[in-house]
Design a protein around this motif. Structure first.
Motif, PDB file in Angstrom:
ATOM      1  N   LEU A  88      -5.696   4.827  11.864  1.00  0.00           N
ATOM      2  CA  LEU A  88      -6.189   5.223  10.551  1.00  0.00           C
ATOM      3  C   LEU A  88      -7.430   6.084  10.730  1.00  0.00           C
ATOM      4  CD1 LEU A  88      -5.744   1.952   8.466  1.00  0.00           C
ATOM      5  CD2 LEU A  88      -4.088   3.745   9.012  1.00  0.00           C
ATOM      6  N   GLU A  89      -7.707   6.906   9.722  1.00  0.00           N
ATOM      7  CA  GLU A  89      -8.843   7.821   9.784  1.00  0.00           C
ATOM      8  C   GLU A  89      -9.843   7.510   8.688  1.00  0.00           C
ATOM      9  OE1 GLU A  89      -7.333  11.813   9.545  1.00  0.00           O
ATOM     10  OE2 GLU A  89      -6.141  11.600  11.382  1.00  0.00           O
ATOM     11  N   ASP A  90     -11.060   7.979   8.895  1.00  0.00           N
ATOM     12  CA  ASP A  90     -12.088   7.882   7.867  1.00  0.00           C
ATOM     13  C   ASP A  90     -11.528   8.401   6.551  1.00  0.00           C
ATOM     14  OD1 ASP A  90     -14.441   6.740   8.609  1.00  0.00           O
ATOM     15  OD2 ASP A  90     -15.471   8.598   9.057  1.00  0.00           O
ATOM     16  N   LEU A  91     -11.850   7.721   5.475  1.00  0.00           N
ATOM     17  CA  LEU A  91     -11.486   8.098   4.105  1.00  0.00           C
ATOM     18  C   LEU A  91     -10.019   7.839   3.748  1.00  0.00           C
ATOM     19  CD1 LEU A  91     -13.543  11.407   3.774  1.00  0.00           C
ATOM     20  CD2 LEU A  91     -14.275   9.065   3.298  1.00  0.00           C
ATOM     21  N   ASP A  92      -9.205   7.296   4.655  1.00  0.00           N
ATOM     22  CA  ASP A  92      -7.860   6.871   4.265  1.00  0.00           C
ATOM     23  C   ASP A  92      -8.015   5.797   3.191  1.00  0.00           C
ATOM     24  OD1 ASP A  92      -6.618   8.549   6.058  1.00  0.00           O
ATOM     25  OD2 ASP A  92      -6.039   6.966   7.463  1.00  0.00           O
ATOM     26  N   THR A  93      -7.049   5.714   2.284  1.00  0.00           N
ATOM     27  CA  THR A  93      -7.090   4.743   1.200  1.00  0.00           C
ATOM     28  C   THR A  93      -6.070   3.651   1.454  1.00  0.00           C
ATOM     29  OG1 THR A  93      -7.782   6.430  -0.389  1.00  0.00           O
ATOM     30  CG2 THR A  93      -6.817   4.435  -1.293  1.00  0.00           C
ATOM     31  N   VAL A  94      -6.527   2.394   1.334  1.00  0.00           N
ATOM     32  CA  VAL A  94      -5.667   1.230   1.547  1.00  0.00           C
ATOM     33  C   VAL A  94      -5.442   0.552   0.201  1.00  0.00           C
ATOM     34  CG1 VAL A  94      -5.452  -1.002   2.698  1.00  0.00           C
ATOM     35  CG2 VAL A  94      -6.590   0.903   3.872  1.00  0.00           C
ATOM     36  N   LEU A  95      -4.191   0.451  -0.210  1.00  0.00           N
ATOM     37  CA  LEU A  95      -3.816  -0.247  -1.438  1.00  0.00           C
ATOM     38  C   LEU A  95      -3.176  -1.569  -1.046  1.00  0.00           C
ATOM     39  CD1 LEU A  95      -3.107  -0.534  -4.504  1.00  0.00           C
ATOM     40  CD2 LEU A  95      -1.019   0.747  -3.986  1.00  0.00           C
ATOM     41  N   VAL A  96      -3.669  -2.680  -1.609  1.00  0.00           N
ATOM     42  CA  VAL A  96      -3.062  -3.988  -1.360  1.00  0.00           C
ATOM     43  C   VAL A  96      -1.897  -4.133  -2.335  1.00  0.00           C
ATOM     44  CG1 VAL A  96      -3.405  -6.480  -1.290  1.00  0.00           C
ATOM     45  CG2 VAL A  96      -5.259  -4.944  -0.599  1.00  0.00           C
ATOM     46  N   VAL A  97      -0.680  -4.104  -1.795  1.00  0.00           N
ATOM     47  CA  VAL A  97       0.531  -4.170  -2.611  1.00  0.00           C
ATOM     48  C   VAL A  97       0.906  -5.618  -2.899  1.00  0.00           C
ATOM     49  CG1 VAL A  97       2.972  -3.538  -2.725  1.00  0.00           C
ATOM     50  CG2 VAL A  97       1.326  -1.976  -1.669  1.00  0.00           C
ATOM     51  N   LYS A  98       0.933  -6.446  -1.853  1.00  0.00           N
ATOM     52  CA  LYS A  98       1.244  -7.874  -1.987  1.00  0.00           C
ATOM     53  C   LYS A  98       0.188  -8.647  -1.224  1.00  0.00           C
ATOM     54  CE  LYS A  98       6.217  -7.107  -1.903  1.00  0.00           C
ATOM     55  NZ  LYS A  98       7.419  -7.254  -1.083  1.00  0.00           N
ATOM     56  N   SER A  99      -0.194  -9.802  -1.776  1.00  0.00           N
ATOM     57  CA  SER A  99      -1.194 -10.613  -1.103  1.00  0.00           C
ATOM     58  C   SER A  99      -1.033 -12.072  -1.497  1.00  0.00           C
ATOM     59  CB  SER A  99      -2.599 -10.143  -1.475  1.00  0.00           C
ATOM     60  OG  SER A  99      -3.565 -10.967  -0.870  1.00  0.00           O
ATOM     61  N   VAL A 100      -1.415 -12.936  -0.596  1.00  0.00           N
ATOM     62  CA  VAL A 100      -1.448 -14.358  -0.898  1.00  0.00           C
ATOM     63  C   VAL A 100      -2.484 -14.598  -1.997  1.00  0.00           C
ATOM     64  CG1 VAL A 100      -2.005 -16.629   0.056  1.00  0.00           C
ATOM     65  CG2 VAL A 100      -0.735 -14.984   1.436  1.00  0.00           C
ATOM     66  N   ASP A 101      -3.572 -13.858  -1.965  1.00  0.00           N
ATOM     67  CA  ASP A 101      -4.626 -13.952  -2.975  1.00  0.00           C
ATOM     68  C   ASP A 101      -4.280 -13.016  -4.133  1.00  0.00           C
ATOM     69  OD1 ASP A 101      -6.904 -13.950  -4.533  1.00  0.00           O
ATOM     70  OD2 ASP A 101      -8.281 -13.580  -2.873  1.00  0.00           O
ATOM     71  N   GLU A 102      -3.917 -13.607  -5.259  1.00  0.00           N
ATOM     72  CA  GLU A 102      -3.517 -12.816  -6.431  1.00  0.00           C
ATOM     73  C   GLU A 102      -4.546 -11.767  -6.821  1.00  0.00           C
ATOM     74  OE1 GLU A 102      -2.366 -14.505 -10.330  1.00  0.00           O
ATOM     75  OE2 GLU A 102      -1.184 -15.901  -9.112  1.00  0.00           O
ATOM     76  N   GLN A 103      -5.823 -12.101  -6.682  1.00  0.00           N
ATOM     77  CA  GLN A 103      -6.882 -11.178  -7.101  1.00  0.00           C
ATOM     78  C   GLN A 103      -7.007  -9.960  -6.196  1.00  0.00           C
ATOM     79  OE1 GLN A 103     -10.565 -13.194  -7.795  1.00  0.00           O
ATOM     80  NE2 GLN A 103      -9.620 -14.734  -9.109  1.00  0.00           N
ATOM     81  N   ALA A 104      -6.423 -10.018  -5.019  1.00  0.00           N
ATOM     82  CA  ALA A 104      -6.498  -8.875  -4.097  1.00  0.00           C
ATOM     83  C   ALA A 104      -5.464  -7.813  -4.429  1.00  0.00           C
ATOM     84  CB  ALA A 104      -6.310  -9.343  -2.654  1.00  0.00           C
ATOM     85  N   ARG A 105      -4.368  -8.206  -5.072  1.00  0.00           N
ATOM     86  CA  ARG A 105      -3.299  -7.247  -5.386  1.00  0.00           C
ATOM     87  C   ARG A 105      -3.805  -6.140  -6.299  1.00  0.00           C
ATOM     88  NH1 ARG A 105       0.629 -11.597  -7.273  1.00  0.00           N
ATOM     89  NH2 ARG A 105       0.208 -12.980  -5.539  1.00  0.00           N
ATOM     90  N   GLY A 106      -3.475  -4.914  -5.917  1.00  0.00           N
ATOM     91  CA  GLY A 106      -3.860  -3.763  -6.736  1.00  0.00           C
ATOM     92  C   GLY A 106      -5.217  -3.182  -6.381  1.00  0.00           C
ATOM     93  N   ARG A 107      -5.973  -3.845  -5.546  1.00  0.00           N
ATOM     94  CA  ARG A 107      -7.278  -3.304  -5.163  1.00  0.00           C
ATOM     95  C   ARG A 107      -7.090  -2.225  -4.099  1.00  0.00           C
ATOM     96  NH1 ARG A 107     -11.973  -7.843  -5.331  1.00  0.00           N
ATOM     97  NH2 ARG A 107     -11.212  -8.930  -7.180  1.00  0.00           N
ATOM     98  N   THR A 108      -7.998  -1.265  -4.119  1.00  0.00           N
ATOM     99  CA  THR A 108      -7.958  -0.222  -3.097  1.00  0.00           C
ATOM    100  C   THR A 108      -9.264  -0.242  -2.309  1.00  0.00           C
ATOM    101  OG1 THR A 108      -8.777   1.469  -4.611  1.00  0.00           O
ATOM    102  CG2 THR A 108      -6.387   1.282  -4.368  1.00  0.00           C
ATOM    103  N   TYR A 109      -9.146   0.160  -1.070  1.00  0.00           N
ATOM    104  CA  TYR A 109     -10.272   0.184  -0.149  1.00  0.00           C
ATOM    105  C   TYR A 109     -10.262   1.516   0.584  1.00  0.00           C
ATOM    106  CZ  TYR A 109     -10.121  -4.799  -1.058  1.00  0.00           C
ATOM    107  OH  TYR A 109     -10.108  -6.017  -1.689  1.00  0.00           O
ATOM    108  N   GLU A 110     -11.421   1.890   1.086  1.00  0.00           N
ATOM    109  CA  GLU A 110     -11.532   3.131   1.841  1.00  0.00           C
ATOM    110  C   GLU A 110     -11.916   2.809   3.282  1.00  0.00           C
ATOM    111  OE1 GLU A 110     -14.844   6.263   1.296  1.00  0.00           O
ATOM    112  OE2 GLU A 110     -13.193   6.841  -0.051  1.00  0.00           O
ATOM    113  N   VAL A 111     -11.217   3.440   4.209  1.00  0.00           N
ATOM    114  CA  VAL A 111     -11.539   3.251   5.624  1.00  0.00           C
ATOM    115  C   VAL A 111     -12.888   3.909   5.888  1.00  0.00           C
ATOM    116  CG1 VAL A 111     -10.834   3.782   7.994  1.00  0.00           C
ATOM    117  CG2 VAL A 111      -9.098   3.175   6.285  1.00  0.00           C
ATOM    118  N   THR A 112     -13.814   3.147   6.513  1.00  0.00           N
ATOM    119  CA  THR A 112     -15.166   3.658   6.717  1.00  0.00           C
ATOM    120  C   THR A 112     -15.481   3.972   8.175  1.00  0.00           C
ATOM    121  OG1 THR A 112     -16.036   1.413   6.897  1.00  0.00           O
ATOM    122  CG2 THR A 112     -16.095   2.455   4.722  1.00  0.00           C
TER     123      THR A 112
END
Length: 137
Positions: A88-112
């Protein structure tokens, strides 16, 4: 001698319960034939599959506005991926599609940072910052 592939499989099975989609911004713009306007190209999906998302707090000491040293705690996240995942590279975007933690689904993160490397790699690790949380469900 440890079996590198065996360790890797155990970690995938037990530490990567989530499903993520990693996108990278395409650098070029595309011409919209209907409007004649240049628009950003669709992001390129570079990885979709198993992952593990883990919180990681970081204590930072820096100079505040007054010049005095200030300690702050910044929330960050560690993403672990299978060895077969691409780098992965800097600034790639990670979308949590499925998760054991319901609150994590749909969140996005940026590779730093660039992914960590090791003399005995069994997983891929990258560091993330939370980007935003989808509100469309």
């Amino acid at each position: 001698m440890l079996d590198q592939l065996g360790v890797s499989r155990v970690l995938e099975r037990h530490m990567m319960p989530d499903w993520v989609k990693v996108s990278r911004a395409a650098g070029e713009e595309a011409l919209d034939p209907d409007t004649g306007v240049l628009a950003p190209s669709s992001p390129l999906v570079v990885y979709e599959g198993r992952a593990g998302l883990y919180p990681q707090q970081e204590k930072i000491r820096s100079r505040g506005r007054t010049g005095a040293w200030v300690e702050e705690v910044r929330a960050g996240y560690k993403l672990i991926l299978p060895l077969a995942a691409p780098e992965l590279e800097d600034l790639d975007t990670v979308l949590v599609v499925k998760s054991v933690d319901e609150q994590a689904r749909g969140r996005t993160y940026e590779v730093t940072t660039l992914g960590e490397v090791s003399s005995f790699p069994v997983i891929r690790t990258v560091w993330l910052e939370q980007h935003n949380r989808r509100t469309d469900g």
